[in-house]
Scaffold this active site. Structure first.
Site, PDB file in Angstrom:
ATOM      1  N   TRP A 465       0.896  -1.179   0.154  1.00 46.42           N
ATOM      2  CA  TRP A 465       0.215   0.121  -0.177  1.00 46.42           C
ATOM      3  C   TRP A 465       1.056   1.367  -0.482  1.00 46.42           C
ATOM      4  CZ3 TRP A 465      -2.564   2.968   4.255  1.00 46.42           C
ATOM      5  CH2 TRP A 465      -1.274   2.929   5.648  1.00 46.42           C
ATOM      6  N   ASP A 466       1.965   0.708   0.365  1.00 48.81           N
ATOM      7  CA  ASP A 466       3.042   2.075   0.366  1.00 48.81           C
ATOM      8  C   ASP A 466       2.729   3.359  -0.640  1.00 48.81           C
ATOM      9  OD1 ASP A 466       4.193  -0.038   1.675  1.00 48.81           O
ATOM     10  OD2 ASP A 466       4.915   1.038   2.248  1.00 48.81           O
ATOM     11  N   GLU A 604       0.205  -2.743  12.394  1.00 50.64           N
ATOM     12  CA  GLU A 604       0.330  -3.935  12.132  1.00 50.64           C
ATOM     13  C   GLU A 604       0.570  -4.829  13.853  1.00 50.64           C
ATOM     14  OE1 GLU A 604       3.588  -4.736   9.699  1.00 50.64           O
ATOM     15  OE2 GLU A 604       2.362  -4.534   7.487  1.00 50.64           O
ATOM     16  N   LYS A 725       2.016   0.551  16.036  1.00 56.22           N
ATOM     17  CA  LYS A 725       3.029   0.298  15.511  1.00 56.22           C
ATOM     18  C   LYS A 725       3.337   1.989  14.489  1.00 56.22           C
ATOM     19  CE  LYS A 725       5.999  -1.880  11.210  1.00 56.22           C
ATOM     20  NZ  LYS A 725       5.869  -3.112  10.318  1.00 56.22           N
ATOM     21  N   GLN A 726       1.903   1.922  13.748  1.00 60.64           N
ATOM     22  CA  GLN A 726       1.860   3.321  12.974  1.00 60.64           C
ATOM     23  C   GLN A 726       0.336   3.820  13.005  1.00 60.64           C
ATOM     24  OE1 GLN A 726       3.097   0.107  10.543  1.00 60.64           O
ATOM     25  NE2 GLN A 726       1.371   1.602   8.271  1.00 60.64           N
TER      26      GLN A 726
HETATM   27  C1  BGC Z   1       5.055  -1.570   7.214  1.00 56.55           C
HETATM   28  C2  BGC Z   1       3.692  -1.743   6.209  1.00 56.55           C
HETATM   29  C3  BGC Z   1       4.326  -0.305   5.094  1.00 56.55           C
HETATM   30  C4  BGC Z   1       5.519  -1.785   4.804  1.00 56.55           C
HETATM   31  C5  BGC Z   1       6.683  -2.082   3.728  1.00 56.55           C
HETATM   32  C6  BGC Z   1       5.849  -2.317   7.546  1.00 56.55           C
HETATM   33  O1  BGC Z   1       6.182  -1.623   8.372  1.00 56.55           O
HETATM   34  O2  BGC Z   1       4.378  -1.762   9.217  1.00 56.55           O
HETATM   35  O3  BGC Z   1       2.740   0.219   6.582  1.00 56.55           O
HETATM   36  O4  BGC Z   1       3.516  -1.394   4.029  1.00 56.55           O
HETATM   37  O5  BGC Z   1       6.957  -1.995   5.866  1.00 56.55           O
HETATM   38  O6  BGC Z   1       6.884  -0.315   3.580  1.00 56.55           O
END
Ligand code: BGC
Length: 907
Positions: A465-466, A604, A725-726
């Site tokens: 999704w980045d 996550e 986490k985010q």
């Molecule tokens: C993040 C995800 C991201 C992935 C790839 C993970 O650490 O939590 O949001 O899509 O890294 O960059």
């Protein structure tokens, strides 16, 4: 100009302060050099002692004379580029006394400042992940291939990793681990044709090692895309040489790259050998935690030499992508090309040339390389590599690269006044965004941008999704490129339909991790190294990825007015994604609302409810808000299509009228949980989870970004806590303006208190560890929206330097974080420049950080090119066509090429 002057000695750093041009010092600081501390810590002491003083530049009085930098000093048996270090520390240019004597102070400072804004430089030899991170940052490429910026003389080992990746070249291998067959799909590290080294008097060829390598300076010129490495070598035999190499990608003929290798014997005459290899023995070993898996993805099928050119052909093991790599070694100092000898090696081929050399003379060798792979749409004839090689030359590559970067900087550059570091790092980020994708614009490549660019092997090169943090940038600067990236997803719509069907749903369910064909590439289980059990990995339940793709489709269509794309691809994608969500939503009799379960939000740390054997969560706020948005936006976009076009998209997506009606109902009745304070629950049941004592964990562990690992190591699970986490709950505020998100939430029948944004922001910020680099970006935007400018600036600054300083302690070694790189650029124009592209016309409300004096950039919006120049008082905007936009809420008409100046704040 206010200045400091410094002299760095073994026992002290001697600094004088000159607040006026007249060279008189008003203060003198003698800071003892602390040998117990690192050089960096000693320089940090300067920062502390000078705190509060104003100065624009520094003059270094005792810089050594080197061919690559004049701000290097020798101190306590070590050498350091004080200029580079102090620029990082104090955000000012550092010039040498020699430069000031030569050009005058003003010119020397101006030149240095200009240089720093366009270069990414490293001095000295680094090791392990530190060097691997620098290699990622020094990657050269063109979106077709990426070449890590490793030393040309290096093979993969603990310190060095010369990876070569081609967009879309993936391969799957299955490894048996403890009776489990684990399949992984990797972006393939292709044979290394970068390799070139030298030898003297037919002795052992030079390898990178700390004994022989006396000095090394690496400089990436962002303006031209050329990576220059200068080494001073002293061999054990006493031979001293200077080696200067340049490497760059051809940005036009994107199968090609060129290396110029220049050797100057400094203290001897004798015989010099150059060795240039194509090394077919490489494996995928950039990421040590993947080492238990099969790392072999290539099979060499043919090796051939023709004159001064050599070729290595092969195939990826299971995906059967063919490749041919050709390399040609030439030298103006070798009269007879026949002198270039080829020798087949066990897994590659080596070219050697030997010549007599004089001391003090420079000998030049060019290695031109062509890479062809069979995954290119109009398949590049693999046997045409020889012809292409004949066409290649270092100078042609330089010309093509210069032309591309000139054009690119002319329309995508961001200029920041008053902040050297931001200026330089924004350009670094812009540079890598094109290195990761440029060639995809050609339409010849069926590929998209991986989360880690073409720069390393983390996440196996997969597409996440980045993209949502990346594509809006391309949409506003390179819409054709953005369209091709969306096309990668369109090409995988059938696979997404199959994913949905296999999981028991209708429509299209895009995979969380996508690679070659668009099936799910996330792992299902992971071997826990401590308990030796196979633990489930539910990260694939981040089904919101489909909504993020829908967002990119909408944003592209909105910002470009490309109705053709909507008609031919976009609407079919949106409807297919919508059909999936309709089938996923279920009506809850008790609440009279629709619920979506079995999903994860972007956070996550939360994969399921504690003590539940059902994977996933119920009613993730971000997911549900985005579903409601999608169901609304489809109606809006429908209006852009003729009835026939709508029907044909609906047919292709199998989206019949009944689904349309259901969509209308669901979009008003999706479930969110909002408490009495107006806090939106990340997911249903969130408020029941206990909070975590962050300060206690911080005290114990220091860095708690990966709280999941900390908790799991002591047998706990982050699922059980209010810890993220985010950014998750508030993600939608990153995607849209506040009014839109509020409208969606109210449209679902919920009411929010007046200061809900601030309350939610503080609530979730206090529960977030920023374990993903994407998190800071989102919270920077949220803080800016909420008027917390200092916090926004802090988070933005950390995000901006995150790869440069590898703030996660080793992840940059495995590739850059492209999402955060592009997002810092978006944030700059959208939040600091205040140019928001969400309405039918651009809205401009600048909020420049105090640290910046000025900001200039361009946007392409609905076919019009806009140029903005913004300072703390004025906006000057120029468009290439008649158009209109809103500045501080007022409408303005623009005439073609006629700058409009608006004063928005008094002096
Ligand atoms: C993040 C995800 C991201 C992935 C790839 C993970 O650490 O939590 O949001 O899509 O890294 O960059």
């Amino acid at each position: 100009m206010k200045l400091i002057r410094l002299r760095i000695e073994n026992d002290a750093m001697d600094i004088t302060y000159h607040p006026a041009e007249d060279d008189r010092a008003t203060a003198h600081y003698l800071i003892a050099y602390n040998r117990e501390q690192s050089i960096g810590d000693n320089l940090e002491n300067i920062k502390v002692r000078l705190a509060g003083l104003q100065f624009d530049a520094a003059i270094l009085d005792n810089g050594l004379s080197y061919p690559f930098s004049d701000t290097i000093v020798g101190v306590n048996y070590d050498r350091i580029d004080v200029g580079l270090a102090l620029t990082n520390l104090l955000n000012i240019p550092v010039v040498s006394r020699a430069a000031v004597q030569r050009s005058g102070l003003a010119a020397a400072v101006r030149e240095k400042r200009h240089y720093l804004k366009w270069h990414l430089d490293y001095y000295g030899q680094y090791h392990d992940v530190r060097n691997n991170g620098q290699e990622a940052m020094l990657t050269v490429g063109n979106g077709y291939f990426g070449l890590r910026g490793a030393y040309l003389e290096a093979h993969a080992d603990q310190d060095n990793y010369p990876g070569t990746y081609v967009a879309g070249v993936f391969d799957q291998e299955t490894t048996q681990i403890q009776n489990h067959a684990v399949t992984n799909e990797d972006l393939v590290n292709l044979p290394n044709a970068q390799f070139i080294t030298f030898g003297v008097d037919h002795q052992t060829p030079f390898t990178i090692n700390s004994h022989d390598l006396q000095d090394v300076y690496r400089s990436l010129d962002l303006k031209t895309g050329i990576l220059t490495t200068t080494k001073l070598v002293q061999l054990a035999s006493g031979h001293q040489l200077r080696i200067r190499s340049q490497k760059l990608a051809n940005m036009h003929d994107w199968h090609r790259y060129s290396i110029r290798y220049q050797v100057t014997p400094l203290n001897f005459a004798g015989s010099l050998q150059i060795y240039a290899d194509i090394d077919g023995s490489v494996v995928n070993s950039n990421v040590s935690r993947y080492s238990a898996f099969d790392q072999h993805h290539t099979r060499t099928l043919g090796i051939e030499a023709r004159g001064n050119a050599v070729f290595l052909s092969g195939q990826t093991r299971t995906s059967k992508i063919n490749y041919t790599i050709g390399a040609k070694l030439t030298s103006p100092d070798v009269q007879d090309n026949e002198a270039v000898k080829s020798q087949q090696q066990p897994q590659g081929i080596r070219q050697t040339v030997s010549l007599p050399v004089q001391a003090g003379k420079t000998y030049t060798f060019d290695k031109n390389v062509v890479i062809a792979t069979s995954n290119v749409r109009t398949a590049h004839p693999l046997d045409g590599v020889a012809a292409e090689l004949d066409q290649s030359s270092f100078d042609k590559t330089v010309t093509a690269s210069n032309a591309y970067w000139k054009k690119t900087w002319a329309n995508a550059d961001i200029q920041v006044g008053g902040d050297l570091t931001s200026q330089r790092l924004l350009r670094v980020n812009l540079y890598h965004s094109f290195v990761s994708a440029a060639a995809i614009e050609s339409g010849q490549l069926d590929a998209s941008v991986g989360a880690r660019g073409l720069h390393g092997e983390a996440y196996r090169g997969h597409v996440f999704w980045d993209e949502m943090f990346i594509l809006p940038f391309y949409t506003l600067h390179r819409p054709k490129l953005a369209k091709q990236l969306l096309n990668y997803r369109y090409q995988r719509l059938a696979a997404a339909r199959k994913n949905a069907k296999d999981a028991g749903y209708a429509g299209a369910m895009y995979p969380w991790q996508s690679a070659q064909v668009g099936d799910e590439q996330s792992q299902v289980t992971h071997l826990n190294p401590i308990t030796k059990t196979w633990d489930p990995d539910n990260s694939r339940l981040q089904r919101h990825v489909s909504l993020d793709i829908a967002y990119n489709v909408w944003f592209y269509v909105h910002a470009t007015n490309d109705v053709d794309f909507l008609r031919q691809q976009g609407m079919e994608m949106l409807l297919s994604i919508a059909a999936f969500w309709i089938s996923k939503a279920h009506y809850d009799q008790k609440t009279g609302r629709y619920s979506i379960s079995g999903v994860m939000g972007p956070d996550e740390f939360h994969e399921n409810y504690p003590n539940s054997d059902q994977p996933g969560l119920r009613n993730n706020a971000y997911t549900n808000i985005m579903v409601a948005w999608l169901f609304t936006v489809i109606d809006q976009l429908k209006a852009k299509l003729s009835e026939a076009d709508w029907q044909s998209a609906a047919k292709a997506a199998d989206f019949h009228a009944a689904l349309g009606q259901k969509m209308q109902t669901i979009r008003q009745k999706l479930t969110l949980q909002i408490n009495r304070s107006g806090i939106i629950a990340q997911f249903e049941g969130y408020f029941k989870l206990p909070a975590l004592d962050f300060s206690a964990y911080r005290q114990k562990y220091g860095n708690i970004a990966r709280m999941d690992r900390i908790l799991k190591a002591v047998g706990k699970t982050p699922d059980a806590y209010q810890v993220a986490k985010q950014a998750d709950t508030l993600m939608a505020f990153y995607n849209f303006d506040v009014a839109t998100v509020q409208g969606i939430i109210e449209g679902l029948g919920y009411h929010l208190p007046a200061n809900y944004l601030n309350r939610n922001l503080q609530y979730y910020l206090a529960r977030t560890t920023h374990g993903s680099t994407l998190s800071r970006i989102v919270y920077a935007v949220l803080n800016q929206l909420d008027g917390n400018y200092d916090q926004a600036w802090q988070l933005f600054s950390q995000a901006l330097v995150s790869d440069y300083y590898d703030i996660q302690g080793g992840t940059t070694a495995e590739g850059i974080h492209l999402g955060v790189m592009c997002a810092t650029v978006n944030l700059t124009t959208r939040n600091f420049g205040g140019v928001t592209p969400f309405e039918d016309e651009l809205h401009v409300n600048p909020q420049l950080p105090d640290q910046w004096q000025q900001l200039a950039f361009q946007h392409r919006f609905k076919g019009v090119n806009y140029h903005f120049k913004i300072d703390h008082h004025q906006i000057i905007v120029t468009a290439d066509q008649a158009s209109q936009l809103q500045i501080m809420g007022k409408p303005y008409q623009l005439q073609p090429q006629r700058p409009l100046t608006v004063t928005y704040a008094e002096n």
